[in-house]
Scaffold this active site. Structure first.
Site, PDB file in Angstrom:
ATOM      1  N   SER B 362      21.223 -17.320  -1.508  1.00 17.95           N
ATOM      2  CA  SER B 362      20.436 -17.510  -2.717  1.00 17.95           C
ATOM      3  C   SER B 362      19.201 -16.639  -2.559  1.00 17.95           C
ATOM      4  O   SER B 362      18.404 -16.857  -1.653  1.00 17.95           O
ATOM      5  CB  SER B 362      20.050 -18.972  -2.864  1.00 17.95           C
ATOM      6  OG  SER B 362      19.140 -19.108  -3.904  1.00 17.95           O
ATOM      7  N   ARG B 363      19.076 -15.616  -3.403  1.00 19.62           N
ATOM      8  CA  ARG B 363      18.037 -14.623  -3.154  1.00 19.62           C
ATOM      9  C   ARG B 363      16.649 -15.061  -3.580  1.00 19.62           C
ATOM     10  O   ARG B 363      15.666 -14.548  -3.088  1.00 19.62           O
ATOM     11  CB  ARG B 363      18.398 -13.312  -3.860  1.00 19.62           C
ATOM     12  CG  ARG B 363      19.384 -12.513  -3.046  1.00 19.62           C
ATOM     13  CD  ARG B 363      19.854 -11.299  -3.804  1.00 19.62           C
ATOM     14  NE  ARG B 363      21.293 -11.162  -3.646  1.00 19.62           N
ATOM     15  CZ  ARG B 363      22.129 -10.771  -4.579  1.00 19.62           C
ATOM     16  NH1 ARG B 363      21.666 -10.451  -5.761  1.00 19.62           N
ATOM     17  NH2 ARG B 363      23.406 -10.692  -4.345  1.00 19.62           N
TER      18      ARG B 363
END
Lengths: 103, 500
Positions: B362-363
């Site tokens: 999850s950036r």
């Protein structure tokens, strides 16, 4: 020789001179499309006498300009008339009014 | 008044001026797509009406002497020569509060038999996403109620997180779990579940699940089932996005789940091929990337000046034989702010949820994680990665030194606490305490098969004996020192019961 054949001959000659006679089928195709686009279809519920018909045609020419007019008889419209070209529709039939009422 | 008089009056009031209307004529009909000559002034994405059947269509292709339209209904009823009329309206859908709790089709017609829907407004289906200046970074978590995701791959409100996996894996149910978990969340988001090309029975089951748990109070189900026209498959995600945008613009939060975008890609490929657009890789049209990026760009977190609303997007993709390097998956992975990869081999080993942590990321979500979760899950990813490597390595070795043995035992327990059954979301404070217990080594002495029971017991004990622990965590969204000390005490007492 009538005028139409004359025009046709001139076109062919010009094309020959320019060496582009092979384009003739394409030109014809485009011409056909143009004619179809220009054509008006007048739909009536029953046959009218010649005099009334002429009157209607004259009026249509006033509105839409000089165009070929094709007449179709269709009992389903009940009464009135409609004029149709490829892009437009002028609906003055009894069927059209009834449909509008339904809504 | 008798009926004749009513009719008479109606007739008298009727205005019937013949009007010049713009029309076209159907030249050919192919699967769901019609080619129409005439209509020279028609606009792209305009709705047109097939006069005889009253079916509507949407213009997609503007060519020299004809236009292409997708048919929003039964295309088999349309014949060559049918008159098509312009409506001069761009395709739009009804939106608003009244749609919450309803099941609708992509045009906003009810599918649930609960009567007509009164729309507050109409939004166009296709529109451009908010611009850069209207946005801000995600800063509020979207808790999914799944320990593994909330701790390791956190999602923020306004983020786009892709779920992808093979046919057997249970992506849909995990997404539905996330909807169920929103019930007691602060600033509860409105959820929109978009079902594209799914079986009708499956959609009915989903609605039943949502209804049973009370999630329909804040959910809209937008369905384009497998039997609906192909145009519906294509339009469904855009329609769902418009529903969510309404709430985002009102300063609220929305969560849209596109289940799944693979089917949307199929639909767009079919329509494009019939429209004779040049095919590209895997026969998809050249604009398939743009179609998906434009859709997902509409997800956003708006800044304070624009109301601070958000639209979170969870697209789901079905892949084949675990190949995430196929065309559509690589496209959507690069568009999204992260992906969660569902692994078939983990599924077969019985791990639930079957998420491959190494391939999932999850950036932006960690910026939105609550302080409490950040504190407890900070070292989780590292510890888990070390364990997985060790586990792999030790398959070949019998004897290990006590230090390694300890690491291994703790890893096994952490893996155990991350297991979770589908459709049973946990509130974030419950997630946090059990992960805390695992990371801090409280579970090291407990047998692995007792861990699930211990977890349940722990939540119950805190709720009964020390409800202030949960309350403090909920209110401050943090795990402060005093709460931590109290939690340690509860944990120690409970562990004693299990190791006696």
């Amino acid at each position: 020789m009538n005028e139409e054949t004359k025009i046709a001959q001139i076109i062919i000659e010009v094309l020959k001179k320019k060496g582009e006679i092979h384009l003739l089928p394409k030109i014809l195709e485009e011409l056909k499309k143009e004619i179809k686009r220009e054509k008006l279809v007048l739909v009536l519920a029953r046959k009218f006498d010649q005099e009334t018909l002429e009157k209607i045609k004259r009026k249509l020419k006033e509105i839409f300009g000089e165009r070929e007019i094709k007449i179709e008889i269709d009992k389903e419209i009940i009464g009135g008339f409609s004029v149709k070209s490829t892009d437009h529709l002028l609906d003055a039939t009894v069927r059209g009014i009834l449909n509008k009422m339904k809504k | 008044m008798d009926i004749f008089e009513i009719l008479k009056k109606d007739l008298e009031n009727l205005e019937w001026k013949p009007e010049r209307e713009e029309i076209g004529e159907v030249v050919e009909v192919k699967d769901g797509v019609a080619r129409i000559s005439g209509l020279s002034n028609v606009e792209n994405f305009e709705v047109v009406k097939f006069e005889r059947t009253q079916i509507e269509g949407v213009i997609l292709n503007l060519e020299e002497d004809s236009v292409g339209a997708i048919v929003l209904g039964d295309f088999s009823k349309i014949t060559e020569g049918d008159i098509v009329k312009r409506t001069k309206k761009v395709l739009s859908v009804p939106i608003g509060e009244n749609l919450i709790g309803r099941a609708i089709d992509p045009l906003g017609n009810p599918l649930d038999g609960k009567g007509e829907i009164r729309a507050e407004e109409f939004y166009p289906l296709e529109r451009i996403g908010p611009s850069v200046v209207d946005r801000e970074p995600v800063n509020f978590p979207l808790h999914t109620g799944i320990k593994l995701i909330d701790a390791l791959i956190p999602i923020g409100r306004g983020q786009r997180e892709l779920f992808l996996g093979d046919r057997v894996t249970d992506k849909s149910h995990l997404a539905i779990t996330a909807i169920l978990n929103q019930k007691n969340e602060p600033k509860r988001p409105i959820c929109i579940y978009v079902a594209i090309g799914k079986k009708e029975a499956e959609i009915a089951r989903t609605i039943e699940i949502l209804e049973k748990s009370g999630a329909m109070d804040y959910t809209i189900v937008l369905a384009a089932p497998a039997s609906s026209p192909i145009s519906f498959w294509y339009l469904a995600p855009y329609a769902g996005c418009s529903q969510g945008e309404y709430f985002m613009k009102k300063g609220r939060d929305a969560l849209v789940i596109y289940d799944d975008l693979t089917k949307h890609g199929y639909a767009w490929r079919q329509i494009s091929l019939i429209l004779r657009r040049p095919p590209g890789r895997e026969a998809y049209p050249g604009d398939i990337f743009y179609a998906h990026s434009r859709l997902l760009e509409r997800a956003a977190k708006l800044n304070k000046e624009n109301g601070g609303g958000s639209l979170t997007a969870i697209p789901i993709l079905e892949i084949q034989a675990g190949d995430i390097t196929a065309y559509i998956p690589t496209n959507v992975i690069s568009i999204c702010d992260g992906q969660i990869y569902f692994d078939t081999s983990l599924y077969l080993k019985g791990q639930r949820p079957e998420v491959n942590i190494g391939l999932s990321v999850s950036r932006v979500g960690s910026a939105a994680q609550t302080k409490a979760m950040k504190k407890v899950a900070g070292t989780l990813k590292l510890e888990l990665a070390q364990f997985l490597e060790l586990e792999h390595f030790l398959e070949f070795i019998e004897e290990v030194d006590p230090e390694t043995r300890k690491k291994l035992e703790r890893g096994k327990r952490i893996k155990e606490i991350l297991k979770q059954e589908k459709l049973s979301p946990l509130p974030f404070e419950k997630e946090a305490v059990i992960i805390y217990a695992g990371i801090e080594g409280f579970l090291d002495e407990i047998k692995i098969e007792d861990i699930q029971g211990f977890e349940r017991n722990l939540s119950e004990t805190i709720e009964i004996q020390k409800p202030e622990i949960f309350k403090a965590m909920r209110d401050s969204r943090d795990l402060d020192l005093t709460t931590k000390l109290e939690l340690d005490k509860v944990l120690k007492d409970l562990v004693k019961k299990y190791t006696r």
